[in-house]
Design an enzyme around this catalytic site. Structure first.
Site, PDB file in Angstrom:
ATOM      1  CG  ASP A  24      -1.729   1.237   1.422  1.00  0.00           C
ATOM      2  OD1 ASP A  24      -1.666   2.122   0.550  1.00  0.00           O
ATOM      3  OD2 ASP A  24      -2.453   1.339   2.431  1.00  0.00           O
ATOM      4  CE  LYS A  87      -1.964   6.847  -3.368  1.00  0.00           C
ATOM      5  NZ  LYS A  87      -2.457   5.926  -2.314  1.00  0.00           N
ATOM      6  CD  GLU A 187      -5.253   3.403  -2.379  1.00  0.00           C
ATOM      7  OE1 GLU A 187      -6.162   4.117  -1.906  1.00  0.00           O
ATOM      8  OE2 GLU A 187      -4.141   3.845  -2.699  1.00  0.00           O
ATOM      9  CG  ASP A 211      -9.284   4.878   1.990  1.00  0.00           C
ATOM     10  OD1 ASP A 211      -8.852   5.414   3.022  1.00  0.00           O
ATOM     11  OD2 ASP A 211      -8.530   4.341   1.152  1.00  0.00           O
TER      12      ASP A 211
HETATM   13  P1  ADP Z   1      -3.199   7.276   4.049  1.00  0.00           P
HETATM   14  O1  ADP Z   1      -4.150   6.321   3.404  1.00  0.00           O
HETATM   15  O2  ADP Z   1      -3.527   8.725   3.757  1.00  0.00           O
HETATM   16  O3  ADP Z   1      -1.765   6.980   3.768  1.00  0.00           O
HETATM   17  P2  ADP Z   1      -3.755   6.132   6.752  1.00  0.00           P
HETATM   18  O4  ADP Z   1      -4.837   5.226   6.354  1.00  0.00           O
HETATM   19  O5  ADP Z   1      -2.505   5.536   7.283  1.00  0.00           O
HETATM   20  O6  ADP Z   1      -3.388   7.208   5.647  1.00  0.00           O
HETATM   21  O7  ADP Z   1      -4.390   7.132   7.866  1.00  0.00           O
HETATM   22  C1  ADP Z   1      -3.606   8.040   8.552  1.00  0.00           C
HETATM   23  C2  ADP Z   1      -4.501   8.873   9.460  1.00  0.00           C
HETATM   24  O8  ADP Z   1      -5.165   8.029  10.398  1.00  0.00           O
HETATM   25  C3  ADP Z   1      -3.735   9.912  10.259  1.00  0.00           C
HETATM   26  O9  ADP Z   1      -4.409  11.159  10.189  1.00  0.00           O
HETATM   27  C4  ADP Z   1      -3.777   9.340  11.664  1.00  0.00           C
HETATM   28  O10 ADP Z   1      -3.732  10.353  12.653  1.00  0.00           O
HETATM   29  C5  ADP Z   1      -5.128   8.657  11.674  1.00  0.00           C
HETATM   30  N1  ADP Z   1      -5.272   7.658  12.752  1.00  0.00           N
HETATM   31  C6  ADP Z   1      -4.482   6.588  12.990  1.00  0.00           C
HETATM   32  N2  ADP Z   1      -4.887   5.929  14.098  1.00  0.00           N
HETATM   33  C7  ADP Z   1      -5.968   6.606  14.578  1.00  0.00           C
HETATM   34  C8  ADP Z   1      -6.856   6.446  15.715  1.00  0.00           C
HETATM   35  N3  ADP Z   1      -6.678   5.459  16.585  1.00  0.00           N
HETATM   36  N4  ADP Z   1      -7.850   7.343  15.872  1.00  0.00           N
HETATM   37  C9  ADP Z   1      -8.021   8.365  15.011  1.00  0.00           C
HETATM   38  N5  ADP Z   1      -7.240   8.572  13.939  1.00  0.00           N
HETATM   39  C10 ADP Z   1      -6.215   7.709  13.714  1.00  0.00           C
HETATM   40 MG    MG Z   2      -4.715   4.750   2.290  1.00  0.00          MG
END
Ligand code: ADP
Ligand code: MG
Length: 620
Positions: A24, A87, A187, A211
């Site tokens: 990913d 990205k 995705e 998502d």
């Molecule tokens: P992306 O798809 O953009 O790469 P992710 O799916 O990894 O991102 O999501 C990242 C986001 O998820 C960040 O803003 C992070 O703060 C938030 N996040 C991660 N864990 C938690 C949680 N337990 N509660 C709320 N938000 C969370």
């Molecule tokens: Mg993502």
């Protein structure tokens, strides 16, 4: 249409235990997963528990590269040398991205609105492909260390809304990182595979994938039938995500004087500390009623209730997008059988509640939402490796097919591992004024220069009516039928001139030859990319030189001799760097010339408009 196992360390073609990992490559975080004892598992950092690698790349003054958490630490101290959100730039021209340039703390260069974006760090220029490749290299290293074996084959995920050039850019990044990218998958498709939805070819249903990541939100409606995932609609907001939740907390603390607003705006390290604390508060509130924090610098507090009230308007925006996606797909809520939750921000309870109540359904949210996409990609990899026999695998073409473009570059039209039958069209134009004939040379292979690939045939599109360069609209279509026979058609759309040839491409090569060609493409990826960027920079620069010269001829009278002399000097300097082999020097000279000539062009345009308004041109 065989799959060819090759061992990259020995160069031998051999049947070794197939391993195809899932990656990913996210805007905020990236990760790699594989199938261990029949289950998908995300790979943790060495000596730690984290599976997520922040998608951040830092270059120090000596051009050493840091990726992930170590790079994240440099965001505030070295903003110009620390690249995030790459990205968002994949496969984009400057014109596509200039409206969010403000959001980036590093510099992107804008020498030509239609050319692909480049990122400048110090005196070097990097493409989003180069930078994504660094993230992929880090992931490749991580899993190789963990499994103590080399890993080349991967499935990489992209958002459902990614277009052809964004997907191609992702593929190129993989190749540059030394990966053989067997598939680029959506995705949402990966996420549903992780839940086992669509794995059984007899499974037929319509699902929603919601998502919400760090900076982006998207919702997709997929219809699944016979193992084929069709995206019915997607909607979303490319600037809505967990970062905005953090921001809402910071604003609240400011309003309540828990943090110093003035200091926040001028002191970068204070700002970064506050940001991290806000993110911590947010994640804490996903499992607790209150966040309470005190140390010598801060006394911070926020309740879950307050937080929920703050972000409600943002979550409503995502619900609105869900509604639109349903309308676009012409599907009602009752047709939906699953709602799959993806992205770290769906851990927030109020997000789950609002989504679940909107769709009137229980959610699929048991799998880690920030890992689920990579896990699904690993499952797809396992299917491709032939380890999940009950899953339908479509036939694919083993080597890429494309044509030669200016400078001897290979332009891939049907990428390797595309499903067959398959039909792809792409538009081209001429590069010389009055050009009447266009030679179309068809190649097969993975290298960037056609000379390194295998020529399958060529033909000439004749009798194109004389037009200035760039005006003819030439469509080239590749049609690969179910037997692997390639038909190439070229037509000039303005005049209707047409030509076609049939090529029996797939049967000309033995498996061994194919394996050799693939192997060479990985071994030469870096060198190829260098050659390619140099040739691309040269092509672009040649166009800039030509227009600069044309401009001088047409507008001599408007400018002082000084200005014209300067313009000529800069043009000559660019011509000289074109003769050299340093793409950064070419880009730099091109940038200087463009910056100098942009205001001149504006002035010339104003003049032309004034003349036209006077009625002069109309009378002629
Ligand atoms: P992306 O798809 O953009 O790469 P992710 O799916 O990894 O991102 O999501 C990242 C986001 O998820 C960040 O803003 C992070 O703060 C938030 N996040 C991660 N864990 C938690 C949680 N337990 N509660 C709320 N938000 C969370
Ligand atoms: Mg993502």
């Amino acid at each position: 249409m065989a799959k060819i196992p090759i061992n990259l360390s020995t160069g031998n073609i051999e049947k070794e235990e197939e391993l195809i990992v899932g990656i990913d490559l996210g805007t905020t975080n990236s990760l790699v997963a594989y199938i261990k004892n029949g289950n998908a598992e995300a790979v943790k950092e060495e000596n730690g528990t984290r599976t997520l690698v922040p998608s951040i790349i830092h270059f120090d003054e000596q051009e050493n590269i840091l990726v992930g958490d170590l790079a994240k630490e440099k965001l505030i101290s070295f903003p110009e040398r620390t690249i995030y959100s790459v990205k968002r730039l994949m496969g984009k021209s400057y014109d596509d991205v200039h409206n969010f340039e403000n959001y980036l703390a590093y510099s992107i260069i804008d020498n030509d609105e239609n050319a692909l974006v480049k990122i400048q760090v110090g005196s070097k220029f990097y493409t989003p492909v180069n930078l994504s490749a660094e993230i992929l290299k880090a992931l490749k290293q991580r899993i190789e260390k963990r499994l103590k074996r080399s890993v080349q084959k991967a499935v990489i995920t992209v958002p459902a809304y990614f277009n052809d050039s964004q997907r191609q850019a992702t593929r190129d990044a993989g190749k540059l990182a030394g990966l053989d990218v067997l598939r680029i998958i959506n995705e949402p498709t990966a996420a549903s595979l992780a839940y086992g939805i669509g794995v059984d070819p007899n499974d037929e249903r319509t699902i929603v994938v919601y998502d919400l990541g760090g900076g982006t939100f998207d919702v997709s409606i997929l219809s699944i039938s016979q193992g084929i995932f069709e995206v019915k609609s997607t909607h979303g907001d490319t600037f809505l995500g967990g970062d905005d939740f953090d921001r809402a907390i910071i604003d609240y603390w400011m309003e309540n004087n828990q943090i110093d607003a003035k200091k926040f705006n001028i002191n970068n390290s204070y700002k970064q500390q506050v940001r991290l604390l806000a993110e911590k508060a947010k994640t804490h509130l996903s499992g607790n009623e209150i966040y309470d924090f005190a140390n010598k610098d801060f006394v911070l507090k926020i309740s879950k209730k307050t937080f929920e009230a703050l972000i409600k308007p943002l979550v409503l925006k995502t619900i609105d997008a869900c509604n639109k996606a349903l309308t676009d797909a012409q599907i009602s809520k009752s047709d939906i059988s699953n709602v799959v939750m993806v992205g770290g921000s769906t851990r927030v309870p109020v997000v789950k509640e609002m989504v679940s109540s909107f769709f009137g359904k229980n959610l699929n949210d048991e799998i880690n939402p920030d890992e689920v996409v990579a896990l699904g990609a690993a499952i797809q990899g396992d299917v491709l490796a032939g380890k999940q026999k009950n899953v339908l695998l479509l036939d694919v073409t083993p080597l890429s097919l494309g044509i030669e473009t200016v400078g001897g570059l290979m332009d891939t039209i049907i990428p390797r591992n595309s499903k067959i039958p398959s039909k792809v069209g792409r538009n081209y134009t001429t590069s010389v004024d009055g050009q009447k004939n266009l030679k179309i040379s068809v190649f097969q292979g993975e290298r960037d220069l056609v000379n390194d690939n295998r020529k399958l045939g060529e033909f000439i599109l004749r009798n194109i009516p004389a037009m200035p360069a760039g005006i003819p609209k030439i469509e080239i279509q590749f049609i690969l039928d179910a037997d692997g026979i390639l038909i190439v058609k070229a037509s000039e759309l303005r005049s209707g001139v047409e030509q076609k040839i049939e090529i029996r491409s797939q049967y000309g090569l033995s498996e061994e030859e194919m394996g050799k060609m693939l192997l060479e493409s990985f071994q030469h990826a870096e060198e190829d990319l260098k050659n390619r960027s140099l040739l691309e920079a040269r092509n672009e620069a040649n166009n800039v030189v030509l227009s600069a010269k044309k401009f001088v001829v047409h507008n001599k009278a408007l400018f002082s001799p000084d200005v014209l002399e300067n313009l000529a000097k800069l043009t000559t300097s660019l011509e000289n760097s074109i003769k050299g082999n340093d793409k950064d020097a070419i880009n730099e000279d091109m940038k200087i010339l463009n910056e100098f000539s942009a205001p001149l062009a504006e002035k010339a345009l104003d003049f032309a408009i004034n003349e036209a308004l006077k009625g002069k041109n109309i009378a002629e």
